[in-house]
Design a protein around this motif. Structure first.
Motif, mmCIF file in Angstrom:
data_model
loop_
_atom_site.group_PDB
_atom_site.id
_atom_site.type_symbol
_atom_site.label_atom_id
_atom_site.label_comp_id
_atom_site.label_asym_id
_atom_site.label_seq_id
_atom_site.Cartn_x
_atom_site.Cartn_y
_atom_site.Cartn_z
ATOM 1 N N ARG A 136 68.572 4.313 81.296
ATOM 2 C CA ARG A 136 67.241 4.313 80.690
ATOM 3 C C ARG A 136 66.241 5.073 81.548
ATOM 4 O O ARG A 136 65.089 4.662 81.741
ATOM 5 C CB ARG A 136 66.758 2.886 80.424
ATOM 6 C CG ARG A 136 67.688 2.110 79.488
ATOM 7 C CD ARG A 136 67.078 0.813 79.036
ATOM 8 N NE ARG A 136 67.984 0.055 78.170
ATOM 9 C CZ ARG A 136 68.180 0.290 76.872
ATOM 10 N NH1 ARG A 136 67.521 1.283 76.295
ATOM 11 N NH2 ARG A 136 69.007 -0.448 76.172
ATOM 12 N N GLN A 137 66.691 6.188 82.089
ATOM 13 C CA GLN A 137 65.851 7.076 82.877
ATOM 14 C C GLN A 137 65.738 8.428 82.183
ATOM 15 O O GLN A 137 66.440 8.718 81.213
ATOM 16 C CB GLN A 137 66.444 7.295 84.272
ATOM 17 C CG GLN A 137 66.489 6.098 85.168
ATOM 18 C CD GLN A 137 67.016 6.477 86.543
ATOM 19 O OE1 GLN A 137 67.089 7.651 86.927
ATOM 20 N NE2 GLN A 137 67.412 5.467 87.303
ATOM 21 N N ARG A 138 64.860 9.265 82.751
ATOM 22 C CA ARG A 138 64.793 10.668 82.398
ATOM 23 C C ARG A 138 64.819 11.488 83.678
ATOM 24 O O ARG A 138 64.359 11.039 84.724
ATOM 25 C CB ARG A 138 63.534 10.989 81.594
ATOM 26 C CG ARG A 138 63.504 10.352 80.219
ATOM 27 C CD ARG A 138 62.325 10.871 79.410
ATOM 28 N NE ARG A 138 61.062 10.522 80.031
ATOM 29 C CZ ARG A 138 59.898 11.119 79.741
ATOM 30 N NH1 ARG A 138 59.870 12.120 78.877
ATOM 31 N NH2 ARG A 138 58.781 10.729 80.339
ATOM 32 N N THR A 139 65.356 12.694 83.597
ATOM 33 C CA THR A 139 65.388 13.579 84.751
ATOM 34 C C THR A 139 63.987 14.123 85.027
ATOM 35 O O THR A 139 63.076 14.010 84.199
ATOM 36 C CB THR A 139 66.337 14.754 84.512
ATOM 37 O OG1 THR A 139 65.804 15.569 83.439
ATOM 38 C CG2 THR A 139 67.732 14.273 84.129
ATOM 39 N N ALA A 140 63.830 14.750 86.194
ATOM 40 C CA ALA A 140 62.523 15.309 86.563
ATOM 41 C C ALA A 140 62.068 16.365 85.566
ATOM 42 O O ALA A 140 60.884 16.438 85.220
ATOM 43 C CB ALA A 140 62.597 15.901 87.970
ATOM 44 N N TRP A 141 63.012 17.188 85.072
ATOM 45 C CA TRP A 141 62.608 18.245 84.144
ATOM 46 C C TRP A 141 62.340 17.709 82.741
ATOM 47 O O TRP A 141 61.549 18.286 82.003
ATOM 48 C CB TRP A 141 63.634 19.371 84.121
ATOM 49 C CG TRP A 141 65.035 18.959 83.807
ATOM 50 C CD1 TRP A 141 65.615 18.837 82.580
ATOM 51 C CD2 TRP A 141 66.057 18.599 84.747
ATOM 52 N NE1 TRP A 141 66.913 18.423 82.687
ATOM 53 C CE2 TRP A 141 67.229 18.282 84.005
ATOM 54 C CE3 TRP A 141 66.104 18.537 86.144
ATOM 55 C CZ2 TRP A 141 68.409 17.897 84.614
ATOM 56 C CZ3 TRP A 141 67.293 18.148 86.749
ATOM 57 C CH2 TRP A 141 68.427 17.832 85.997
ATOM 58 N N GLN A 142 62.968 16.596 82.378
ATOM 59 C CA GLN A 142 62.617 15.966 81.110
ATOM 60 C C GLN A 142 61.206 15.397 81.164
ATOM 61 O O GLN A 142 60.457 15.472 80.185
ATOM 62 C CB GLN A 142 63.617 14.862 80.765
ATOM 63 C CG GLN A 142 64.972 15.351 80.320
ATOM 64 C CD GLN A 142 65.933 14.212 80.048
ATOM 65 O OE1 GLN A 142 66.235 13.404 80.931
ATOM 66 N NE2 GLN A 142 66.401 14.106 78.813
ATOM 67 N N ILE A 143 60.836 14.813 82.287
ATOM 68 C CA ILE A 143 59.502 14.240 82.440
ATOM 69 C C ILE A 143 58.432 15.322 82.441
ATOM 70 O O ILE A 143 57.398 15.208 81.780
ATOM 71 C CB ILE A 143 59.432 13.403 83.725
ATOM 72 C CG1 ILE A 143 60.355 12.175 83.602
ATOM 73 C CG2 ILE A 143 58.002 12.962 84.020
ATOM 74 C CD1 ILE A 143 60.513 11.404 84.890
#
Length: 224
Positions: free
Chosen positions: A190-197
């Motif tokens: 349930r995370q997002r990567t740095a580039w998704q954010i």
């Protein structure tokens, strides 16, 4: 996974700790063939054969193990991986924030603080290791070389078994893993990567930056 959109489906699933998410080919846990209903825990050894792969979670960490890989998971709790020891092959992993977590290869030690990373070992090349800090902060040591890597988009290194010109740690380009694979692993937690954010990607030159400011804070920098 990329072709079928499996990682997007995983985003919508409630994935419990220790779940085997995907198996392909022959995957063994502690010498016994792994089944889809089995669980992997701290203390287990995982091996994949030719053409095989596995995606699984253990506690608050997620792993994608490539073919012809041997690794072990170590720690002080069945669901809290503190150490991933990679003997051969390759593994991508995403970790929640925490302390005292490491990825160790025959030529490199990486202390991770909540990040996504990819590691690969090449036995035919004196166990030369490749390591990519896909995003987050990682303390990397190889021989006498040490670097604090702060990456928003794939900062990569070669760790040599034998020093060249007094160095064992060298910059590398981003190879052998994809953004989609890291996004899939992050989604399992349930995370997002740095580039998704941020909505911003960068050149896959291994320097760890998006198309904007980035930080690179070496304690003992590898040569340019």
């Amino acid at each position: 996974w990329t072709a079928t959109g499996g990682w997007r489906a995983a985003q919508a699933q409630d994935v419990p700790p220790g779940r085997v998410v995907e198996l392909r080919g022959e995957v063994r846990r502690n010498g016994v063939r792994l089944g889809a209903q089995d669980r992997i825990a701290v203390g287990d050894r995982v091996e994949t054969g030719p053409g095989a792969s596995a995606v699984f979670t253990v506690g608050d960490s997620a792993f994608l193990v490539r073919e012809n890989t041997r690794l072990s998971l170590e720690g002080d709790s069945p669901v809290a991986v503190r150490l991933l020891r990679l003997l051969s092959g390759a593994v991508a992993s995403v970790w929640n924030r925490g302390t005292d977590r490491q990825v160790i290869t025959p030529t490199l030690t990486a202390g991770i603080r909540g990040t996504g990373v990819y590691a690969e070992v090449f036995p035919a090349q004196d166990f030369r290791s490749y390591f990519c800090n896909c995003y987050g902060t990682v303390d990397i040591a190889a021989g006498a070389d040490k670097v604090v890597s702060e990456s928003s988009y794939h900062q990569s290194f070669w760790a040599e078994a034998t020093a060249r010109n007094g160095r064992t740690l060298f910059p590398a380009e981003a190879i052998n893993h994809t953004d989609e694979e890291m996004e899939m692993l992050a989604a399992l937690l349930r995370q997002r990567t740095a580039w998704q954010i941020s909505g911003v990607r960068g050149p896959k030159d291994g320097r760890g930056r998006q198309y904007g400011p980035y930080r690179y804070r070496p304690e003992q920098a590898p040569p340019a």
